[in-house]
Scaffold this active site. Structure first.
Site, short mmCIF file in Angstrom:
data_model
loop_
_atom_site.label_atom_id
_atom_site.label_comp_id
_atom_site.label_asym_id
_atom_site.label_seq_id
_atom_site.Cartn_x
_atom_site.Cartn_y
_atom_site.Cartn_z
N GLU A 297 0.83 -1.21 0.00
CA GLU A 297 0.00 0.00 0.00
C GLU A 297 0.87 1.26 0.00
OE1 GLU A 297 -4.22 -0.60 1.11
OE2 GLU A 297 -3.28 -1.00 3.06
N GLU B 95 -4.57 -8.80 2.99
CA GLU B 95 -5.59 -8.46 3.99
C GLU B 95 -6.80 -9.39 3.97
OE1 GLU B 95 -3.07 -4.83 3.70
OE2 GLU B 95 -3.82 -6.33 2.30
#
Length: 266
Positions: free
Chosen positions: A120, A140
């Site tokens: 990210e 995730e």
């Protein structure tokens, strides 16, 4: 220069090098690391002698994302920094380049793990170099979590949608070669040489006119979601003033005189 126990700051000429320095945890994000990152971005923005930034990790890894032990309630290192987070509840998002874009070019030098929050943060950088043994991915969903660092918005704007959705929805790892093939990183180099390659790229940027470099970067991001007509109009607003700078005149003189240009941000 700033820095914390989990983030080191060094100067290499006109390049600021930020090193995530928590190797025992594969540089998983901690409060001291996030505070150090944010302060590093601010330092780069404020100091006009800095022309580029390189972001890397210590111990052979880039960043393994959020500290899941902390998320599970076992505490996060760096309680003495909690006042910073209380004063600016957005600090962690700025540190991860979700809510902040440095005006100087940011080059990622990736070795080892660059997963979850690491991938990210990567999406907030401008140029990306990876060692051939690097691993990328957004894990995730495998943990029942959401990649809330910006990936559901940014990733499909940076790589083809089918690849973005596969990465987001499967949570599988990606090799450096595959990451380069789908466009997540720009270049793959031998293991252990990503930082060297990133610094070489930074030096090429540093040799260019800083006002021009910053205006070009700003224009690319400002126009990304505009129509072509809107983008071309915006580009003129950013670009024409550069031609009137002393740096532009120096660039032309240096070319004519066959010498390196001496830019002064004027």
């Amino acid at each position: 220069m700033g820095g914390t126990e989990h983030l080191t700051v060094e100067r290499h000429g006109a390049t600021l090098v930020l090193t995530m320095n928590r190797p025992e945890a594969k540089n998983a994000l901690s409060l001291p690391l996030l505070v150090g990152l944010y302060d590093g971005w601010l330092e780069a923005d404020a100091d006009d002698t800095i022309r580029s930034v390189v972001l890397t990790g210590a111990g052979g890894d880039f960043c393994a994302g959020m500290d899941l032990k902390a998320l599970a309630g076992k505490g996060m290192a760096g309680d003495r920094y909690r006042d910073r987070l209380k004063a600016d509840p957005d600090l962690h998002w700025k540190a991860m380049l979700r809510h902040h874009r440095p005006r100087k070019p940011v080059i990622a030098a990736v070795e080892g793990y660059c997963v979850a929050g690491g991938t990210e943060i990567l999406q907030g950088t401008d140029i990306r170099v990876a060692g051939e043994g690097a691993t990328f991915g957004l894990f995730e969903v495998k943990r029942g979590l959401f990649p809330i660092g910006g990936s559901t918005v940014r990733l499909a704007r940076q790589i083809p949608r089918t690849h973005a959705l596969e990465m987001l929805l499967t949570g599988r790892p990606y090799s450096a070669e595959e990451a380069a093939r789908i466009g997540l990183v720009g270049r793959v180099v031998p293991d252990g040489t990503a930082l060297e390659a990133a610094l070489e790229t930074a030096e090429r940027i540093n040799a260019c006119g800083p006002l021009a470099v910053e205006a070009v970067k700003a224009s690319v991001y400002e126009t990304a979601e505009m129509t072509e007509t809107e983008g071309l109009a915006s580009e003129l607003l950013r670009g024409w003033p550069i031609f009137d700078t002393a740096d532009a005149k120096e660039g032309a003189r240096a070319f004519a005189e066959k010498r390196p240009a001496l830019y002064r941000r004027e």
